[in-house]
Scaffold this motif. Structure first.
Motif, PDB file in Angstrom:
ATOM      1  N   ASN A  15       9.979  -0.433  10.478  1.00  0.00           N
ATOM      2  CA  ASN A  15       8.809  -0.459   9.605  1.00  0.00           C
ATOM      3  C   ASN A  15       8.783  -1.760   8.829  1.00  0.00           C
ATOM      4  O   ASN A  15       9.795  -2.168   8.246  1.00  0.00           O
ATOM      5  N   SER A  36      12.426   1.715  16.515  1.00  0.00           N
ATOM      6  CA  SER A  36      11.309   1.122  15.765  1.00  0.00           C
ATOM      7  C   SER A  36      11.792   0.581  14.439  1.00  0.00           C
ATOM      8  O   SER A  36      12.865   0.946  13.940  1.00  0.00           O
ATOM      9  N   GLU A  50       1.964  -0.696   5.284  1.00  0.00           N
ATOM     10  CA  GLU A  50       3.175  -0.525   6.090  1.00  0.00           C
ATOM     11  C   GLU A  50       2.779  -0.338   7.552  1.00  0.00           C
ATOM     12  O   GLU A  50       1.780   0.296   7.860  1.00  0.00           O
ATOM     13  N   LYS A  51       3.569  -0.922   8.442  1.00  0.00           N
ATOM     14  CA  LYS A  51       3.268  -0.836   9.866  1.00  0.00           C
ATOM     15  C   LYS A  51       4.560  -0.630  10.646  1.00  0.00           C
ATOM     16  O   LYS A  51       5.602  -1.185  10.286  1.00  0.00           O
ATOM     17  N   THR A  52       4.488   0.170  11.686  1.00  0.00           N
ATOM     18  CA  THR A  52       5.646   0.419  12.535  1.00  0.00           C
ATOM     19  C   THR A  52       5.586  -0.475  13.769  1.00  0.00           C
ATOM     20  O   THR A  52       4.570  -0.515  14.463  1.00  0.00           O
ATOM     21  N   THR A  65       6.363  -4.256   5.992  1.00  0.00           N
ATOM     22  CA  THR A  65       5.340  -4.176   4.957  1.00  0.00           C
ATOM     23  C   THR A  65       4.635  -5.518   4.848  1.00  0.00           C
ATOM     24  O   THR A  65       5.278  -6.561   4.681  1.00  0.00           O
TER      25      THR A  65
END
Length: 476
Positions: free
Chosen positions: A107, A105, A114-116, A109
């Motif tokens: 991460n 994965s 923040e999103k994975t 921004t």
């Protein structure tokens, strides 16, 4: 458009920067005369046998380590069968059932969120050649055939073109920072296929996805995704979705800003994958695995170190890690003795702000040592910030030079002698006794007037020291 949710998955092809190709000893190169770096293996001649490049395998392990994904110590190369003019064997050696890198994965921004983004897999394969289309004929250059690729496949976790670009930029940064690819998008070393679909908000079903092929510019990737989303929404709203949106591969026309159909999209079964009989199953021994797990500092790690060790603001740290050359330039300035704060200001703001057109850190003529000396002269009070800008402009104009020599030749050395500064202060205060009286009666704005007059009357005087000594004088 708010009625619909966008679903985006990306397949990124990263050309690994090995000296030789993945299954033969031909050099990897760009810009050479067509068909000069080829051999029987590249050309797919009968009887030619592939031999796996160990360095390419190591670089794939390094990527898997960077995204904290499991490394499959046993993996298999397969034949992916399809006919295309730039694929000499009529099949591509790739990986299917057991890739070298498993699930990982990244991460990203977006704004303050923040999103994975999940990464399904990363597998090794060989590149095809290159078709060159002229007005009435086409030619094939096979120099690129058999160049090692790492294909990185994401989960369909992105919901906008902004998220897709943030993911791609993060991925681009990682492969460059760990040194497995130059990721030059203009040369095709980092390119992607975007799988795009839509669905009404609230639904979990995945509808027909369209693949946009061979995108190699962040700007065009974003435009292609946005156009394709708009096209699919329009078809849905006009009741033509099932007729117009079919599973296919499309190309993005950069001149017209539209996608157009290229060919129908194959399923995995259409490629008739089977283990390549000319290649043994790959086994990664402990020694190679440990080699691949030694990677350079990742961008996020570097950002955190800059903030914690040097007291740099997050926004400035993000600018510095946005590009490998920029981060390396900054660290070289520190090694030459410049302060972190001064280095950020004069590199990320002043120098970068002056690089126009084709000018960049490599060809502007100002190396880290030169800019470091300039920062040290500012911090040491030898020159003012204004004078430093004049010197920087001169350095860019003449493609480099000696900072101390320019300070002398341009007469920009700053006056730091307290006696000379006090003399300049007394001259102004004695000339404007009425203003002094106003200041002492509470009119604080007169202080700025005095400073302005002193700076005007005495070229090159140290403004910080002027402020300090003027306060003392007026307080007496």
């Amino acid at each position: 458009m708010s009625r619909f949710e966008t679903i985006i998955g990306l397949e990124v092809h990263v050309q690994l920067n090995t000296q030789t190709k993945i299954f033969c000893a031909c050099p990897t190169s760009f810009g050479s005369e067509p068909n000069t770096y080829v051999c029987p293996t590249c050309l797919g001649l009968p009887g030619a046998l592939p031999v796996l490049n160990r360095e390419a395998l190591k670089k794939a392990i390094q990527f898997g380590t960077a995204i904290q994904a499991p490394i499959n110590q046993g993996s298999i190369f397969a034949r992916k069968n399809y006919f295309y003019p730039d694929l000499p064997k009529a099949y591509q050696i790739s990986q299917f059932e057991i890739p070298i890198v498993g699930k990982g994965s990244l991460n990203i921004t977006i704004g303050d969120q923040e999103k994975t983004i999940g990464i399904t897999r990363a597998h090794m394969e060989e590149d095809a050649g290159k078709n060159i289309h002229e007005d009435s004929y086409s030619q094939v250059d096979l120099n690129r055939a058999c160049t090692p690729l790492l294909e990185i496949v994401s989960e369909p976790d992105m919901r906008s073109s902004d998220e897709a670009i943030a993911y791609l930029k993060k991925l681009h940064s990682i492969v460059r920072f760990i040194g497995i690819s130059d990721a030059n998008m203009q040369e095709g070393s980092f390119r992607c296929d975007a799988n795009v679909s839509i669905r009404p908000y609230g639904e979990s079903k995945l509808y027909t996805r369209v693949e946009i092929k061979n995108l190699n510019s962040f700007k065009f990737i974003q435009k292609a995704i946005e156009y394709e989303v708009a096209r699919q929404i329009q078809a849905w709203e006009e009741g033509k979705y099932s007729q117009e949106i079919v599973q296919e591969t499309r190309l993005f026309d950069t001149q017209k800003g539209i996608t157009r159909s290229m060919r129908g999209k194959e399923e995995a079964a259409d490629y008739r994958y089977f283990p390549d009989p000319d290649l043994l199953p790959v086994y990664i021994d402990t020694e190679l695995l440990q080699e691949g797990q030694k990677i350079a500092e990742l961008p996020d790690e570097k950002k955190n170190r800059y903030m914690q060790s040097f007291g740099i603001k997050e926004s400035d740290a993000l600018v510095l890690i946005s590009d490998l050359e920029l981060a390396s330039y900054f660290e070289a300035m520190l090694e030459f003795g410049a302060s972190p704060k001064g280095s950020v200001t004069w590199l990320a703001t002043e120098l970068l702000g002056r690089l126009k057109g084709d000018m960049n850190l490599h060809n502007c003529g100002i190396d880290p040592k030169t800019l470091s000396i300039l920062v040290q002269r500012i911090d040491g009070g030898k020159i003012s910030g204004k004078s430093a800008k004049e010197i920087l402009d001169t350095l860019i104009e003449q493609k480099g030079g000696d900072v101390d020599g320019l300070i002398q030749s341009l007469g920009l050395a700053q006056i730091n002698d307290d006696g000379a500064i006090l003399q300049a202060i007394d001259s102004v205060l004695n000339t404007h006794t009425d203003k002094v009286a106003e200041y002492k009666n509470g009119k604080d704005k007169m202080f700025g007037f005095f400073v302005g007059q002193i700076m005007k009357n005495t070229k090159g005087i140290n403004p910080a020291r002027v402020n300090e000594l003027l306060k003392e004088r007026l307080g007496q």
